[in-house]
Design a protein around this motif. Structure first.
Motif, short mmCIF file in Angstrom:
data_model
loop_
_atom_site.label_atom_id
_atom_site.label_comp_id
_atom_site.label_asym_id
_atom_site.label_seq_id
_atom_site.Cartn_x
_atom_site.Cartn_y
_atom_site.Cartn_z
N GLY A 220 -13.43 -35.50 -37.10
CA GLY A 220 -12.65 -36.22 -36.10
C GLY A 220 -12.83 -35.79 -34.67
O GLY A 220 -12.30 -36.43 -33.75
N ALA A 221 -13.53 -34.71 -34.41
CA ALA A 221 -13.74 -34.27 -33.04
C ALA A 221 -14.66 -35.23 -32.30
O ALA A 221 -15.59 -35.79 -32.89
N HIS A 222 -14.40 -35.39 -31.01
CA HIS A 222 -15.30 -36.17 -30.16
C HIS A 222 -16.39 -35.28 -29.55
O HIS A 222 -17.47 -35.77 -29.22
N GLN A 223 -16.07 -34.01 -29.38
CA GLN A 223 -17.05 -33.09 -28.83
C GLN A 223 -16.74 -31.67 -29.31
O GLN A 223 -15.64 -31.40 -29.81
N VAL A 224 -17.73 -30.78 -29.15
CA VAL A 224 -17.58 -29.38 -29.53
C VAL A 224 -17.95 -28.51 -28.33
O VAL A 224 -18.96 -28.76 -27.66
N VAL A 225 -17.12 -27.52 -28.06
CA VAL A 225 -17.36 -26.57 -26.98
C VAL A 225 -17.49 -25.18 -27.59
O VAL A 225 -16.61 -24.74 -28.34
N VAL A 226 -18.58 -24.50 -27.30
CA VAL A 226 -18.79 -23.13 -27.77
C VAL A 226 -18.19 -22.19 -26.73
O VAL A 226 -18.62 -22.17 -25.58
N SER A 227 -17.19 -21.43 -27.15
CA SER A 227 -16.40 -20.64 -26.20
C SER A 227 -17.19 -19.50 -25.56
O SER A 227 -16.79 -18.98 -24.51
N THR A 228 -18.29 -19.08 -26.19
CA THR A 228 -19.10 -18.02 -25.60
C THR A 228 -20.12 -18.54 -24.59
O THR A 228 -20.84 -17.76 -23.97
N ASP A 229 -20.16 -19.86 -24.42
CA ASP A 229 -21.06 -20.49 -23.45
C ASP A 229 -20.29 -20.75 -22.16
O ASP A 229 -19.44 -21.65 -22.11
N GLU A 230 -20.55 -19.97 -21.13
CA GLU A 230 -19.78 -20.06 -19.88
C GLU A 230 -19.88 -21.45 -19.25
O GLU A 230 -18.90 -21.96 -18.70
N GLU A 231 -21.05 -22.06 -19.36
CA GLU A 231 -21.22 -23.38 -18.75
C GLU A 231 -20.38 -24.43 -19.47
O GLU A 231 -19.74 -25.28 -18.83
N GLN A 232 -20.36 -24.37 -20.80
CA GLN A 232 -19.56 -25.32 -21.57
C GLN A 232 -18.06 -25.12 -21.29
O GLN A 232 -17.31 -26.10 -21.17
N MET A 233 -17.62 -23.87 -21.20
CA MET A 233 -16.21 -23.61 -20.92
C MET A 233 -15.83 -24.05 -19.51
O MET A 233 -14.73 -24.57 -19.28
N ALA A 234 -16.73 -23.87 -18.57
CA ALA A 234 -16.46 -24.30 -17.19
C ALA A 234 -16.29 -25.81 -17.12
O ALA A 234 -15.50 -26.33 -16.32
N ALA A 235 -17.00 -26.53 -17.98
CA ALA A 235 -16.94 -28.00 -17.96
C ALA A 235 -15.58 -28.53 -18.44
O ALA A 235 -15.23 -29.68 -18.13
N VAL A 236 -14.82 -27.71 -19.18
CA VAL A 236 -13.51 -28.17 -19.65
C VAL A 236 -12.37 -27.39 -18.98
O VAL A 236 -11.24 -27.41 -19.46
N ARG A 237 -12.63 -26.75 -17.88
CA ARG A 237 -11.57 -26.04 -17.16
C ARG A 237 -10.52 -27.05 -16.67
O ARG A 237 -10.86 -28.11 -16.15
#
Length: 355
Positions: A220-237
């Motif tokens: 059911g997820a629309h997307q996945v964010v890997v928490s150890t990836d700084e760029e991915q985490m910055a995109a969902v700040r």
């Protein structure tokens, strides 16, 4: 006189669960007697059995994700009849008189709800024993109707994992367009993904593990964010209205609080205990964010959840096991080697040699 029952019990924190003979209390006028067909296996069963929380009373018969068939009803019972399929979750009683009980929040009973196992009956002082057993006797006020159409074995974990994920989604009014993140993809996490998606939310899985995208999207997820990836985490700040943290052990939640939008809330549903490192209050103050907790759900809300799941075709992803495999299942749970919940087929208890 009570009934002689067989089950599987932990007799210490460091010995395997084994066949255990005990007595169920005699039914009272408001009681429902239930033959147990299936019982889910929860992380709290493991922690309780092994005394990780320091509150174990042995011998302990775990199990609080119970699905069964009614075999008898007390004289005051009108909601259930013999043959009905029913469920029992984490609690079997409460004071029924305090403010939380009056508001349908029996899990927050001022005097403490009576747990399905490792507790004491508030009326006669007898021990409560859980669902790793042949049958159980429960007040009808704490028995749930299993809706038609649900796969009973796959619905068993809804009685804990399902309601634990459902309750905060409902309390924080998740609906169409809500932006929800789920931290962790285990028994709780996979249910949170399914339920949030069914409620109309835009759903994201946050995980430390690379490679979970296909599973998360299927759930059911629309997307996945890997928490150890700084760029991915910055995109969902500053992005999410609600973050459901399902991780069942001590961990750093500070990276997740910064993903909350103004007025957003991070809800802890997996970990009981202290948080290390401490929560940094600055991101909370600067955007009126909150960190909260949520514990299972009341009886009315649990019935609502079961009906919601039946209406949306939602059950848990399970692996069915025999009761004799319970210790191996505990070890696999510790290794995160299950997708996503073990359920015991209690018919396997009949294979035990009579002693």
């Amino acid at each position: 006189m009570g009934s002689a029952i067989r089950g599987y019990a932990a007799c210490s924190g460091d010995t395997p669960l084994r066949l255990f003979h005990f007595e169920r209390r005699s039914p009272r006028p408001d009681d429902v007697s239930i033959e147990i067909l299936y019982c889910g296996v929860c992380h709290s069963d493991l922690h309780g059995s092994r005394n990780n929380w320091g509150s174990a009373k042995y011998p302990m018969v775990p199990g609080h994700e119970i699905v069964g068939r009614v075999t008898a009803t007390g004289s005051d019972v009108t909601r259930f009849t013999v043959g009905d399929y029913v469920g029992v979750g984490c609690m079997v009683d409460s004071c029924r008189a305090c403010r939380p009980c009056g508001e349908g929040l029996e899990q927050y009973c001022d005097s403490g709800a009576t747990s399905t196992y490792n507790n004491v009956d508030r009326h006669d002082g007898s021990r409560t024993y859980g669902g790793f057993s042949e049958s159980i006797v429960v007040s009808d006020r704490f028995v749930l109707k299993m809706p038609e159409g649900l796969d009973l074995k796959a619905a068993a974990p809804l009685l804990c994992a399902g309601i634990t994920a459902y309750s905060p989604l409902r309390h924080w009014r998740v609906g169409q367009g809500s932006r929800v993140a789920v931290v962790g993809l285990g028994g709780l996490g996979h249910m949170a993904l399914k339920l949030a998606r069914a409620m109309g939310a835009d759903v994201t899985l946050i995980t430390r593990s690379v490679g979970k995208e296909s599973d998360a999207l299927a759930l059911g997820a629309h997307q996945v964010v890997v928490s150890t990836d700084e760029e991915q985490m910055a995109a969902v700040r500053a992005h999410f209205d609600l973050v459901i943290d399902t991780v069942p052990y001590q961990h750093d939640i500070n990276p997740y609080t910064t993903t909350l939008a103004p007025d957003g809330t991070l809800v802890m549903i997996g970990h009981f205990g202290r948080l290390e490192p401490a929560v940094n209050s600055t991101p909370l103050l600067m955007k009126r964010r909150a960190v909260a907790g949520s514990y299972i759900g009341g009886i009315a809300e649990t019935q609502e959840m079961l009906d919601f799941c039946a209406g949306h075709g939602i059950v848990c992803d399970i692996e069915l096991i025999d009761i004799q495999q319970i210790d191996a299942a505990f070890d696999r749970m510790l290794a995160s080697d299950v997708k996503y919940r073990f359920v015991i087929d209690m018919a396997s208890l009949k294979n035990e040699v009579q002693t």
